[in-house]
Every structure is written in C-alpha cells, then in structure tokens.
Enzyme design. Structure first.
Site, PDB file in Angstrom:
ATOM      1  N   ASP A 132       6.192 -10.192  -5.876  1.00 50.45           N
ATOM      2  CA  ASP A 132       5.399  -9.465  -4.885  1.00 50.45           C
ATOM      3  C   ASP A 132       6.228  -8.326  -4.288  1.00 50.45           C
ATOM      4  O   ASP A 132       7.207  -8.555  -3.591  1.00 50.45           O
ATOM      5  CB  ASP A 132       4.965 -10.432  -3.773  1.00 50.45           C
ATOM      6  CG  ASP A 132       4.092  -9.734  -2.740  1.00 50.45           C
ATOM      7  OD1 ASP A 132       2.914  -9.499  -3.035  1.00 50.45           O
ATOM      8  OD2 ASP A 132       4.604  -9.417  -1.643  1.00 50.45           O
ATOM      9  N   TYR A 174       8.845  -1.628   1.095  1.00 50.06           N
ATOM     10  CA  TYR A 174      10.077  -2.428   1.095  1.00 50.06           C
ATOM     11  C   TYR A 174      11.278  -1.617   0.610  1.00 50.06           C
ATOM     12  O   TYR A 174      12.415  -2.064   0.717  1.00 50.06           O
ATOM     13  CB  TYR A 174       9.936  -3.689   0.229  1.00 50.06           C
ATOM     14  CG  TYR A 174       8.809  -4.614   0.626  1.00 50.06           C
ATOM     15  CD1 TYR A 174       8.155  -4.490   1.852  1.00 50.06           C
ATOM     16  CD2 TYR A 174       8.386  -5.634  -0.237  1.00 50.06           C
ATOM     17  CE1 TYR A 174       7.112  -5.342   2.197  1.00 50.06           C
ATOM     18  CE2 TYR A 174       7.354  -6.493   0.109  1.00 50.06           C
ATOM     19  CZ  TYR A 174       6.715  -6.341   1.317  1.00 50.06           C
ATOM     20  OH  TYR A 174       5.696  -7.182   1.658  1.00 50.06           O
ATOM     21  N   LYS A 197       1.988  -2.565  -3.259  1.00 49.64           N
ATOM     22  CA  LYS A 197       1.083  -2.331  -2.133  1.00 49.64           C
ATOM     23  C   LYS A 197       1.056  -0.859  -1.743  1.00 49.64           C
ATOM     24  O   LYS A 197       2.086  -0.194  -1.714  1.00 49.64           O
ATOM     25  CB  LYS A 197       1.517  -3.177  -0.922  1.00 49.64           C
ATOM     26  CG  LYS A 197       1.660  -4.666  -1.240  1.00 49.64           C
ATOM     27  CD  LYS A 197       1.989  -5.487  -0.005  1.00 49.64           C
ATOM     28  CE  LYS A 197       2.352  -6.915  -0.370  1.00 49.64           C
ATOM     29  NZ  LYS A 197       3.735  -7.056  -0.836  1.00 49.64           N
ATOM     30  N   HIS A 200      -1.918  -2.345   1.933  1.00 53.76           N
ATOM     31  CA  HIS A 200      -0.931  -3.119   2.683  1.00 53.76           C
ATOM     32  C   HIS A 200      -1.431  -3.546   4.073  1.00 53.76           C
ATOM     33  O   HIS A 200      -1.105  -4.638   4.542  1.00 53.76           O
ATOM     34  CB  HIS A 200       0.351  -2.286   2.835  1.00 53.76           C
ATOM     35  CG  HIS A 200       1.585  -3.109   3.033  1.00 53.76           C
ATOM     36  ND1 HIS A 200       2.787  -2.814   2.461  1.00 53.76           N
ATOM     37  CD2 HIS A 200       1.806  -4.233   3.752  1.00 53.76           C
ATOM     38  CE1 HIS A 200       3.699  -3.718   2.803  1.00 53.76           C
ATOM     39  NE2 HIS A 200       3.126  -4.579   3.596  1.00 53.76           N
TER      40      HIS A 200
END
Length: 309
Positions: free
Chosen positions: A50, A55, A84, A117
């Site tokens: 994931d 990130y 995302k 997201h």
C-alpha cells in the site's frame, strides 16, 4: 496457510490480498525504511503493498519491487500495488498526470488500485500542504464526482486495474454511488479502523454496496507524533486484547489484525522492524472464536488516532 492465497474479490472482478504491507513512515525515514523493509516484506510473503504519492517514497518502493522481480521472488502479477491520488491533484485534468507520475516512480506500467486519498481538495501545485502567509491550508473547491470520472478514465486506459476511495464517510460514498452515469463503483474505502474505532456502521454500509473496507492504523497508532493525540490509550496494551492474545499464544497485534480479517476487512500492517513484519504474516495461523470477536467488538469507543489537520 499460504498468505498469498488469501484474497477477497472486488466488485469489478479483481482480487485483493486480505493482508497488506503499509509503507507510510515519517518523512525523515520514509525513503530509507522503504528500501530496507519492502523487500523483506515481499520475502516473508506480503503480496499487497500500500503506497501513496504523499508518502514521498514511491521511488524506493519501486526499486524494492523491481529487485524482488529481478531475483525471481515474485512476478509483477503476484504483487498487488496500491497508490493514492493526493489532495492537490483532485482537479479532473490533474488526475491522470498524477497517476502517471506515481507509475514512473514505482517503475510500473499499471497499479492494481488507485484511490482518492482524502475527500478534500487543496490548491494544486508541488507542495503537499499549500499554506497561506498565516500558515493556514489553502483549499480548492471542486466536485469529487468529476474527480471520480477522471479515475474511471484511468481504469479504462489500463493505468490502474481498480479504483477506490479513502477516508470517505457514507454520505461522501453515496454521492459517488448516486452519480448520474456512474461507470464503476469504488471497489474499496480505506479508513482508520481498529478495535477502539471499529467502523461497524460504515462496514455494514460498504458491504451492502459491495465495497471492501480496508483498515489502516489497525494496531492503533505507532509513531506519527504530529498527527496523533498523545492522550489516547495504547490499543496494544488493552487488557482484553492481551488476554485473548495469551490464550492463543499470539501477540495483541496479531489479534487486532486477525479481528479485521474475520469481519471481512482487508487489513494493512505497517512494519518498521523485521521481527514485527515477519510476525504479522502469522495472522493466517490461528482463528478467533465467536466469543473473542464479540469481546473485541465490545472495545469500540470511537477513538480516532489520526486527525487530519
């Protein structure tokens, strides 16, 4: 049991592994941890990875996946990779370029799942959190139904196999589900979900629409200081979870993960330590009794560890 065979069917016919490896880490260690722990997670049996643009470690995760394909551990089709769409790219014309950027970083031709997201738009641009001179976030106003149509086009173009959402409540989901001319329903809704906030109402709503609930923060919160309320109790120290764990000769973390799988929730497990990553795969080695499940259901107290601010 082989974890690679434990999958659930999505409403578009694709399959998602019920246990996923979460790749979020604080920015200062995100890149290093992605390079160190993602290959290890794949080696011990994780097949669902994931990821997210926000990130800031998709490049390193791409390198990790590449290396495990190159050494024969897995083939591309064995891996289920999620990315995302970040809040600064929710305008319809920005969706495909954002996905293409993630694909380039991940060194993949397609992702298995691409999700919105968060149901909130921020001003477009390079900054993840655009702020004004007073340090306040700058929002963007748009209709998420138009964003969804752009995701549908990405699926038709083969850039992603499935499309879904994250952090949506049932009203926000209904807006998409009731959209005139809807081509594809969201396959999933990824939300914070753990025994202290078990999302039972949202789970029932999602099940009634064939939407899979994906749980993040399934072990409560571990270490994201700036997002987390420090006054909340530590989930993994809960006496009920601890007692059930002792009975099964497992850890409280494994009990919290197993709880989700048995209620039909796909669960993400973060790992910044090889021992824990290896341990999390043991979620398939035992089963909770109906009494265990009922006792864990009873822990719900609507505690949210992750607040968006």
């Amino acid at each position: 049991m082989d974890p690679k065979s434990q999958r659930v069917k999505l409403n578009d016919g694709h399959f998602i592994p019920v246990l996923g490896f979460g790749t979020y880490a604080p920015p200062e260690v995100a890149k290093r941890e992605a390079l160190e722990f993602t290959p290890f997670a794949i080696e011990v049996g994780f097949r669902h990875i994931d990821c997210a643009h926000a990130y800031q470690n998709e490049e390193q995760i791409g390198q990790a996946i590449r290396s495990k394909i190159a050494d024969g551990t897995v083939k591309r089709e064995d891996i289920f990779c999620t990315s995302k769409l970040w809040l600064t790219s929710l305008r319809p014309e920005l969706v495909r370029p954002a996905l293409e950027k993630s694909l380039k970083n991940l060194q993949l031709d397609y992702v298995d799942l691409y999700i919105i997201h968060y149901p909130l738009a921020l001003k477009p641009g390079e900054e993840l959190y655009p702020k004004d001179e007073n340090g306040k976030l700058i929002f963007d106003s748009l209709d998420l139904c138009h964003t969804w149509e752009a995701l549908e086009k990405c699926k038709d173009a083969g850039l992603t196999k499935s499309i879904g959402v994250s952090n949506f409540n049932h009203k926000q989901l209904e807006k998409i589900l009731n959209k005139p001319g809807l081509k594809y329903k969201p396959v999933c809704n990824q939300v914070e979900c753990h025994p202290y906030m078990n999302q039972s109402k949202l789970l029932d709503f999602c099940k009634s629409h064939e939407i899979v609930l994906v749980a993040y923060a399934a072990l409560g919160s571990q270490r994201v200081k700036e997002w987390v309320n420090p006054n909340h109790p530590v989930l993994l120290e809960d006496p009920v979870l601890s007692a059930i764990a002792q009975k099964h000769k497992k850890t409280a973390a494994l009990v919290a993960l197993r709880y989700q799988i048995q209620r039909g929730v796909v669960v993400l497990a973060k790992g910044n330590n090889k021992k824990w990553i290896k341990e999390n795969i043991q979620v398939f080695d035992f089963e909770l009794t109906p009494e265990d499940m009922k006792a864990i259901d009873g822990l719900n107290r609507n505690i949210r560890y992750y607040e968006f601010h």
